[in-house]
Design an enzyme around this catalytic site. Structure first.
Site, PDB file in Angstrom:
ATOM      1  N   CYS A 289      -3.442 -13.500  -4.121  1.00 20.42           N
ATOM      2  CA  CYS A 289      -3.127 -13.934  -2.749  1.00 20.42           C
ATOM      3  C   CYS A 289      -3.349 -15.436  -2.562  1.00 20.42           C
ATOM      4  CB  CYS A 289      -3.938 -13.134  -1.735  1.00 20.42           C
ATOM      5  SG  CYS A 289      -5.715 -13.342  -1.940  1.00 20.42           S
TER       6      CYS A 289
ATOM      7  N   ASP B 272      -6.954  -5.902  -6.220  1.00 21.93           N
ATOM      8  CA  ASP B 272      -6.574  -6.719  -5.054  1.00 21.93           C
ATOM      9  C   ASP B 272      -7.683  -7.740  -4.777  1.00 21.93           C
ATOM     10  OD1 ASP B 272      -5.514  -7.722  -2.720  1.00 21.93           O
ATOM     11  OD2 ASP B 272      -6.075  -5.992  -1.487  1.00 21.93           O
TER      12      ASP B 272
ATOM     13  N   ASP C 132     -16.266  -2.451  -3.784  1.00 22.44           N
ATOM     14  CA  ASP C 132     -16.302  -3.780  -3.164  1.00 22.44           C
ATOM     15  C   ASP C 132     -17.728  -4.305  -3.190  1.00 22.44           C
ATOM     16  OD1 ASP C 132     -14.104  -5.374  -1.329  1.00 22.44           O
ATOM     17  OD2 ASP C 132     -16.165  -5.916  -0.829  1.00 22.44           O
TER      18      ASP C 132
ATOM     19  N   PHE D  15     -11.947  -4.224  -5.342  1.00 18.42           N
ATOM     20  CA  PHE D  15     -11.939  -5.165  -4.208  1.00 18.42           C
ATOM     21  C   PHE D  15     -11.295  -4.455  -3.011  1.00 18.42           C
ATOM     22  CE2 PHE D  15     -11.103  -7.491  -8.204  1.00 18.42           C
ATOM     23  CZ  PHE D  15     -12.233  -8.300  -8.290  1.00 18.42           C
TER      24      PHE D  15
ATOM     25  N   ARG E 249       0.852  -1.212   0.000  1.00 17.85           N
ATOM     26  CA  ARG E 249       0.000   0.000   0.000  1.00 17.85           C
ATOM     27  C   ARG E 249       0.878   1.248   0.000  1.00 17.85           C
ATOM     28  NH1 ARG E 249      -3.995  -3.489   2.995  1.00 17.85           N
ATOM     29  NH2 ARG E 249      -2.958  -3.401   4.998  1.00 17.85           N
TER      30      ARG E 249
END
Length: 400
Positions: free
Chosen positions: A341, A301, A252, A230, A214
């Site tokens: 991820c 993300d 989101d 997201f 970030r």
């Protein structure tokens, strides 16, 4: 007490011998002696050579999670205190410890245990039976170690509500460990303030692994128009806002996440520049493209599109689709920050997928940097599952 002894088949235990901490069910020839699930057992190679000790669980494919490579090591409070202190000393040297991951399971040689520290609150996730039995002792020891440095923990919350528990034959649980407390915790990271809801947020309430990623996008966002997809509780969007972005849109699909993100924007005095929208990213990006929208920075993300080897193919489609859409929304010479991820989406596969996406939309990618998870989530070599976050920053150029 005599421990039972698990004997490996000839040629098995390769993962463990290469440096990992797991022995799989199909690697074991026999177990001699009596034991219950969650008990410590000794592990022997096919030729009788002792390999160490670990917790056994017949409900799990990961049959034994190793605690030590020493046959005679006593797994007592002194041993656990040493492991916890090592983990804390490591974090003190490498990250801002106001909020950080204190224990990262296998990578801290405490298999199945995750502990996050949010200011003066701990959130615990225990995903293996053997370690679950030691949970209260481990938390007590951890609080004592932190207290030596003047850190008083006001509350501990358990978030062992992950699906993985079921693979261990355990129920999913969440709740206070000890006295109840206010589960809205304020933290500060990279100069941004957040309210973290450790009771209702995803996983342990906040994704600490992206802390320095970030920070890495901040310089690119100054004065620009930013799209954060997201956004969860707004973390990348707020870093863009703090860095001086002109206009930020965070998206989101979770109403709870967006609500929290708006509160976080207000907390940082960024409501005028950072807006949030509750929408499905896959639906929204084509609409923005149709409207001719362009951004200086696009951040992707997404959640892990795959949690197993078998669903990797579908995940590749998802990552390719989202990155093609994202690249089309970056103005010529603007930037794309994109990540995965899932540890099943390997570095090679993710890189290849991004390359295909760029070719499909006739964009040229210039790599600014490649990053992984923050160092309080250390990557233990040979323990593949500890290396999961892949994070790229690219400059996106039209074909010249």
């Amino acid at each position: 007490m005599e421990h039972a002894v698990a004997n490996l088949k000839k040629g098995e235990g390769r993962f463990f011998k290469a440096g990992g901490l797991w022995i799989y069910d199909n690697e074991i020839a026999s177990v001699m002696g009596s034991f219950g699930d969650g008990d410590l057992v000794l592990v022997r190679d096919f030729d009788g050579y002792y390999l160490g000790q670990g917790f056994i669980n017949t409900h799990s494919k990961i049959r034994i999670r190793m605690m030590t490579r020493k046959k005679d090591q006593e797994i007592d409070e002194a041993f656990l205190r040493r492991r916890l202190r090592d983990a804390w000393e490591y974090r003190k040297r490498i990250v801002d410890t106001d909020s950080c991951r204190l224990i990262f399971g296998e990578a801290d040689f405490l298999p199945g245990l995750v502990v996050d520290k949010f200011s003066d609150v701990l959130v615990v996730q225990s995903l293996a039976l053997g370690i679950d039995r030691m949970k209260e002792t481990l938390i007590r020891l951890l609080k004592e170690i932190l207290k030596e440095d003047g850190i008083v923990i006001r509350g501990v919350y358990e978030r062992s509500d992950a699906k993985e528990r079921e693979k261990e034959g355990m129920e999913r649980v969440k709740g206070f460990l000890g006295e109840p407390f206010d589960t809205q915790v304020e933290i500060r990271e990279n100069g941004v303030r957040y309210l973290v809801n450790v009771q209702e947020g995803q996983k342990t309430g906040f994704f600490l692994d992206q802390k320095y990623n970030r920070l890495a996008i901040q310089p690119l966002c100054r004065g620009g128009r930013v799209l954060d997809c997201f956004t969860h509780t707004g973390s990348f969007a707020l870093n863009a806002g703090i860095a001086g972005a002109r206009e930020v849109l965070g998206v989101d699909a979770s109403e709870l996440g967006v609500e929290q993100a708006r509160r976080n924007a207000a907390l940082n005095g960024l409501t005028d520049r950072v807006q949030f929208l509750c929408a499905d990213v896959f639906d929204l990006l084509p609409r923005l493209e149709e409207q001719g929208e362009l951004f200086d920075v696009v951040i992707l993300d997404p959640p892990a599109f795959t949690k197993s080897r078998s669903s990797v193919k579908n995940a590749v489609k998802g990552y390719r689709e989202i990155n093609m859409r994202g690249m089309k929304l970056v103005r010529d010479g603007g930037f794309l920050a994109t990540c995965s991820c899932s540890h099943f989406m390997t570095y090679e596969l993710f890189t290849q997928t991004l390359s295909q996406a760029a070719r499909s939309v006739h964009k040229r990618l210039r790599q600014v940097e490649y990053r992984t998870q923050a160092a309080d989530h250390p990557i233990l070599w040979a323990a593949e599952e500890s290396y999961y976050l892949k994070f790229y920053i690219f400059q996106v150029c039209e074909e010249k």
